[in-house]
Motif scaffolding. Structure first.
Motif, PDB file in Angstrom:
ATOM      1  N   TRP A 293      -3.716   4.284  -2.089  1.00 29.50           N
ATOM      2  CA  TRP A 293      -2.270   4.100  -2.012  1.00 29.50           C
ATOM      3  C   TRP A 293      -1.998   2.922  -1.090  1.00 29.50           C
ATOM      4  O   TRP A 293      -2.312   2.973   0.103  1.00 29.50           O
ATOM      5  N   MET A 294      -1.453   1.847  -1.660  1.00 30.88           N
ATOM      6  CA  MET A 294      -1.113   0.678  -0.859  1.00 30.88           C
ATOM      7  C   MET A 294       0.284   0.893  -0.294  1.00 30.88           C
ATOM      8  O   MET A 294       1.267   0.957  -1.027  1.00 30.88           O
ATOM      9  N   LYS A 295       0.364   1.023   1.005  1.00 31.92           N
ATOM     10  CA  LYS A 295       1.645   1.268   1.665  1.00 31.92           C
ATOM     11  C   LYS A 295       2.396  -0.020   1.936  1.00 31.92           C
ATOM     12  O   LYS A 295       3.623  -0.069   1.874  1.00 31.92           O
ATOM     13  N   GLU A 296       1.658  -1.065   2.257  1.00 33.80           N
ATOM     14  CA  GLU A 296       2.334  -2.311   2.640  1.00 33.80           C
ATOM     15  C   GLU A 296       1.564  -3.512   2.120  1.00 33.80           C
ATOM     16  O   GLU A 296       0.338  -3.541   2.165  1.00 33.80           O
TER      17      GLU A 296
ATOM     18  N   GLU B 124      -2.294   2.565  -6.409  1.00 34.08           N
ATOM     19  CA  GLU B 124      -0.878   2.807  -6.650  1.00 34.08           C
ATOM     20  C   GLU B 124      -0.064   2.326  -5.454  1.00 34.08           C
ATOM     21  O   GLU B 124      -0.577   2.257  -4.344  1.00 34.08           O
ATOM     22  N   TRP B 125       1.215   2.016  -5.703  1.00 31.84           N
ATOM     23  CA  TRP B 125       2.131   1.629  -4.642  1.00 31.84           C
ATOM     24  C   TRP B 125       3.547   1.714  -5.170  1.00 31.84           C
ATOM     25  O   TRP B 125       3.765   1.921  -6.355  1.00 31.84           O
ATOM     26  N   THR B 126       4.496   1.567  -4.286  1.00 32.73           N
ATOM     27  CA  THR B 126       5.896   1.495  -4.678  1.00 32.73           C
ATOM     28  C   THR B 126       6.458   0.145  -4.252  1.00 32.73           C
ATOM     29  O   THR B 126       5.890  -0.540  -3.400  1.00 32.73           O
TER      30      THR B 126
ATOM     31  N   PHE C 236      -3.722   0.249   3.187  1.00 36.44           N
ATOM     32  CA  PHE C 236      -3.891   1.268   2.166  1.00 36.44           C
ATOM     33  C   PHE C 236      -4.597   2.483   2.754  1.00 36.44           C
ATOM     34  O   PHE C 236      -5.290   2.396   3.758  1.00 36.44           O
TER      35      PHE C 236
ATOM     36  N   ALA D 171      -2.137  -6.255   4.267  1.00 44.30           N
ATOM     37  CA  ALA D 171      -1.980  -5.149   3.325  1.00 44.30           C
ATOM     38  C   ALA D 171      -2.587  -3.923   3.989  1.00 44.30           C
ATOM     39  O   ALA D 171      -3.574  -4.031   4.728  1.00 44.30           O
TER      40      ALA D 171
ATOM     41  N   TYR E 105       4.975  -8.624  -8.743  1.00 45.29           N
ATOM     42  CA  TYR E 105       4.152  -7.670  -9.489  1.00 45.29           C
ATOM     43  C   TYR E 105       4.298  -7.870 -10.993  1.00 45.29           C
ATOM     44  O   TYR E 105       3.321  -7.765 -11.741  1.00 45.29           O
TER      45      TYR E 105
END
Length: 148
Positions: free
Chosen positions: A80-83, A116-118, A66, A64, A130
């Motif tokens: 912000w978690m990118k991966e 947060e993340w997408t 961030f 992960a 999720y």
């Protein structure tokens, strides 16, 4: 159970391989990350992100990454978690949850007020993961991307 720890500079080559696997997961060709770029981005004078690795002994099961964002709400800081990526052979074993919990803990320890993340709308595996965790969808944002 996976042990989740921060990546170190000696993990740069493994992170490179994981990046290549992530490209394949999203439908691209295997393209590992440039190890020198990884070292500069993660372990240089101004780290762009933090990477956490999930391991079972010497085997890396997933990662992960961030970064911190400011301002979040008011003068708060958010993470912000990118991966969040788990290798095929480790899926369904709690590795993703362990990584997400470790990111949340790290963010809280850094004083963040939210994480947060997408997730891609065409990635039912991630969306289901999720949803099963009870994480609500925040429909209040539109994501823009300006390539250069």
């Amino acid at each position: 159970m996976a042990q989740v720890t921060p990546a170190t500079e000696k993990d740069a080559e493994e992170i490179s391989r994981l990046i290549g696997e992530i490209e394949v997961y999203y439908g691209g060709d295997y393209a590992p990350g440039n190890v020198d770029q990884i070292r500069a981005a993660l372990f240089g004078a101004h780290p762009a992100a933090t990477v956490l690795l999930a391991r079972d002994g010497e085997d890396v099961l997933g990662m992960a990454s961030f970064s911190l964002l400011w301002p979040a709400a008011g003068a708060d800081t958010s993470a912000w978690m990118k991966e969040l990526y788990v290798r095929d052979q480790a899926r369904g074993r709690g590795v993703g949850r362990a990584l997400l919990d470790a990111v949340r803990t790290a963010a809280q320890e850094l004083g963040c007020t939210r994480l947060e993340w997408t997730a891609d709308t065409d990635n039912p595996t991630a969306l289901g993961f999720y949803e099963a965790l009870g994480v609500p969808v925040n429909g209040g944002k539109v994501v823009y991307r300006l390539p250069f």
